[in-house]
Write a protein that holds these residues in place. Structure first.
Motif, PDB file in Angstrom:
ATOM      1  N   UNK A  95     -59.835  10.960 -26.131  1.00 38.66           N
ATOM      2  CA  UNK A  95     -59.280  10.550 -27.407  1.00 38.66           C
ATOM      3  C   UNK A  95     -58.269   9.432 -27.201  1.00 38.66           C
ATOM      4  N   UNK A  96     -58.001   8.717 -28.252  1.00 35.41           N
ATOM      5  CA  UNK A  96     -57.129   7.551 -28.175  1.00 35.41           C
ATOM      6  C   UNK A  96     -55.764   7.929 -27.614  1.00 35.41           C
ATOM      7  N   UNK A  97     -55.305   7.156 -26.646  1.00 35.09           N
ATOM      8  CA  UNK A  97     -54.042   7.455 -25.966  1.00 35.09           C
ATOM      9  C   UNK A  97     -53.147   6.220 -25.970  1.00 35.09           C
ATOM     10  N   UNK A  98     -51.977   6.369 -26.549  1.00 33.65           N
ATOM     11  CA  UNK A  98     -50.958   5.327 -26.538  1.00 33.65           C
ATOM     12  C   UNK A  98     -49.616   5.950 -26.187  1.00 33.65           C
ATOM     13  N   UNK A  99     -48.920   5.367 -25.228  1.00 28.39           N
ATOM     14  CA  UNK A  99     -47.577   5.818 -24.858  1.00 28.39           C
ATOM     15  C   UNK A  99     -47.541   7.330 -24.606  1.00 28.39           C
ATOM     16  N   UNK A 100     -48.491   7.798 -23.826  1.00 26.31           N
ATOM     17  CA  UNK A 100     -48.607   9.221 -23.518  1.00 26.31           C
ATOM     18  C   UNK A 100     -47.677   9.576 -22.354  1.00 26.31           C
ATOM     19  N   UNK A 101     -46.989  10.692 -22.469  1.00 25.47           N
ATOM     20  CA  UNK A 101     -46.154  11.181 -21.379  1.00 25.47           C
ATOM     21  C   UNK A 101     -46.990  12.062 -20.461  1.00 25.47           C
ATOM     22  N   UNK A 102     -46.634  12.047 -19.186  1.00 23.23           N
ATOM     23  CA  UNK A 102     -47.452  12.770 -18.203  1.00 23.23           C
ATOM     24  C   UNK A 102     -47.561  14.261 -18.504  1.00 23.23           C
ATOM     25  N   UNK A 130     -55.765   3.431 -24.498  1.00 28.44           N
ATOM     26  CA  UNK A 130     -56.965   4.018 -23.900  1.00 28.44           C
ATOM     27  C   UNK A 130     -57.820   4.609 -25.018  1.00 28.44           C
ATOM     28  N   UNK A 131     -59.130   4.400 -24.929  1.00 32.32           N
ATOM     29  CA  UNK A 131     -60.044   4.826 -25.982  1.00 32.32           C
ATOM     30  C   UNK A 131     -61.036   5.848 -25.439  1.00 32.32           C
ATOM     31  N   UNK A 132     -61.627   6.665 -26.311  1.00 31.46           N
ATOM     32  CA  UNK A 132     -62.658   7.602 -25.872  1.00 31.46           C
ATOM     33  C   UNK A 132     -63.780   6.870 -25.127  1.00 31.46           C
ATOM     34  N   UNK A 133     -64.159   7.405 -23.997  1.00 27.82           N
ATOM     35  CA  UNK A 133     -65.184   6.781 -23.162  1.00 27.82           C
ATOM     36  C   UNK A 133     -64.638   5.891 -22.073  1.00 27.82           C
ATOM     37  N   UNK A 134     -63.360   5.545 -22.139  1.00 25.03           N
ATOM     38  CA  UNK A 134     -62.753   4.799 -21.033  1.00 25.03           C
ATOM     39  C   UNK A 134     -62.758   5.671 -19.783  1.00 25.03           C
ATOM     40  N   UNK A 135     -62.843   5.030 -18.640  1.00 26.02           N
ATOM     41  CA  UNK A 135     -63.006   5.746 -17.371  1.00 26.02           C
ATOM     42  C   UNK A 135     -61.945   5.283 -16.381  1.00 26.02           C
ATOM     43  N   UNK A 136     -61.339   6.240 -15.710  1.00 26.34           N
ATOM     44  CA  UNK A 136     -60.405   5.926 -14.630  1.00 26.34           C
ATOM     45  C   UNK A 136     -61.046   6.374 -13.320  1.00 26.34           C
ATOM     46  N   UNK A 137     -61.331   5.415 -12.445  1.00 26.38           N
ATOM     47  CA  UNK A 137     -61.828   5.720 -11.100  1.00 26.38           C
ATOM     48  C   UNK A 137     -60.607   5.863 -10.207  1.00 26.38           C
ATOM     49  N   UNK A 138     -60.439   7.049  -9.629  1.00 29.47           N
ATOM     50  CA  UNK A 138     -59.148   7.432  -9.054  1.00 29.47           C
ATOM     51  C   UNK A 138     -58.961   7.078  -7.583  1.00 29.47           C
ATOM     52  N   UNK A 139     -59.846   6.268  -7.035  1.00 27.81           N
ATOM     53  CA  UNK A 139     -59.694   5.855  -5.638  1.00 27.81           C
ATOM     54  C   UNK A 139     -60.519   6.699  -4.690  1.00 27.81           C
ATOM     55  N   UNK A 140     -60.607   6.240  -3.452  1.00 27.04           N
ATOM     56  CA  UNK A 140     -61.449   6.904  -2.448  1.00 27.04           C
ATOM     57  C   UNK A 140     -60.633   7.279  -1.221  1.00 27.04           C
ATOM     58  N   UNK A 141     -60.990   8.375  -0.549  1.00 22.22           N
ATOM     59  CA  UNK A 141     -60.286   8.743   0.682  1.00 22.22           C
ATOM     60  C   UNK A 141     -60.699   7.871   1.862  1.00 22.22           C
ATOM     61  N   UNK A 142     -60.107   8.143   3.010  1.00 30.18           N
ATOM     62  CA  UNK A 142     -60.465   7.415   4.224  1.00 30.18           C
ATOM     63  C   UNK A 142     -61.896   7.750   4.639  1.00 30.18           C
ATOM     64  N   UNK A 143     -62.486   6.889   5.479  1.00 35.80           N
ATOM     65  CA  UNK A 143     -63.803   7.159   6.018  1.00 35.80           C
ATOM     66  C   UNK A 143     -64.899   6.268   5.484  1.00 35.80           C
ATOM     67  N   UNK A 144     -64.543   5.059   5.030  1.00 30.73           N
ATOM     68  CA  UNK A 144     -65.587   4.153   4.555  1.00 30.73           C
ATOM     69  C   UNK A 144     -66.199   3.401   5.731  1.00 30.73           C
ATOM     70  N   UNK A 145     -67.531   3.279   5.712  1.00 25.50           N
ATOM     71  CA  UNK A 145     -68.250   2.548   6.752  1.00 25.50           C
ATOM     72  C   UNK A 145     -69.255   1.607   6.092  1.00 25.50           C
TER      73      UNK A 145
END
Length: 260
Positions: A110-117, A210-225
């Motif tokens: 859902x739509x998110x503006x100035x959201x607190x953690x 932020x709008x419905x359907x927006x995506x946050x890719x949260x990063x990757x751990x170590x071990x990329x080859x």
């Protein structure tokens, strides 16, 4: 609930997983049951703006000899970069180091503006797996990843399932694993985020909506080859399934690297 979007017999269907005597299958919304290889997998939802986190696991940042900054390292991705489960990603012939990035993808509900953690997780609809490829040859620096590194057609694989947020007991304790041709190469856990999901939503919504359907890719751990044409890459995250993807050459795509 786990659900997917697939194309079959000229139409797009919602699908859910089932297990039969013949193994895992998918059930289409009209009740038909099909083998997962008989359908074309799409991203499990219509993706809006894609926010990609760089170096959000401390050990991965250390692996790349990067000093973490005060603010999250975030960049945007276009919708043309997205493909689904069992899709094929092109590896240009002129590169020397292309790697996968297994990531937890957070889908805004859902739509998110100035959201607190403290209330940020109420804005999360659910989760899926992302495999967000990067080509290290094209990287200018980690503060400014250029378009050719992260906004490539077919370079962001999402799926196979969208899982409702309520069905994940603890999103901060999910193990991630990546296998290349059956050999495990990467392993991590979301408990090791540098910046957690709630903090990311607070940060992003502090200066943009932020709008419905927006995506946050949260990063990757170590071990990329490095991966090569013909490799099969499987990303797993606890509770979200297995995302399968194959790497192909320029020739298999019918295009030359000089057309970059």
């Amino acid at each position: 609930m786990m659900r997917a979007r697939v194309a079959y017999a000229g139409a797009i269907h919602e699908a859910t997983p089932i297990v039969t005597e013949h193994g895992p299958r998918v059930r289409l919304a009209d009740g038909r049951v099909r083998d997962e290889r008989d359908v074309v997998w799409l991203a499990p939802f219509e993706a809006g703006t894609i926010f990609a986190l760089g170096l959000n696991y401390a050990e991965h940042a250390k692996e790349l000899q990067f000093t973490q900054q005060e603010e999250p390292l975030v960049f945007l991705k276009g919708p043309g970069s997205v493909i689904g489960h069992r899709g094929v990603t092109r590896r240009p012939d002129d590169v020397t180091f292309m790697h996968y990035e297994c990531e937890l993808a957070v889908v805004i509900g859902r739509t998110a503006q100035h959201v607190k953690r403290e209330s940020a997780m109420q804005y999360v609809a659910g989760y899926t797996i992302a495999n967000d490829y990067a080509i290290r040859d094209y990287l200018e620096n980690y503060y400014r990843p250029n378009l050719r590194v992260k906004n490539r057609d077919g370079g962001t694989v999402l799926g196979p399932w969208f899982v409702d947020a309520a069905d994940i007991a603890d999103v901060n304790a999910l193990e991630l694993r990546t296998y290349v041709n059956g050999e495990r190469k990467q392993r991590g856990n979301t408990r090791d985020f540098v910046t957690g999901i709630a903090e990311l939503i607070e940060y992003l919504s502090s200066f943009m909506t932020l709008a419905p359907g927006d995506v946050i890719l949260t990063g990757t751990p170590e071990g990329v080859v490095n991966v090569n044409a013909g490799d099969e890459v499987i990303c797993e995250i606890d509770g979200l399934g297995r995302l399968i993807n194959t790497i192909a050459s320029d020739a298999e795509f019918g295009r030359a690297s000089t057309t970059e």
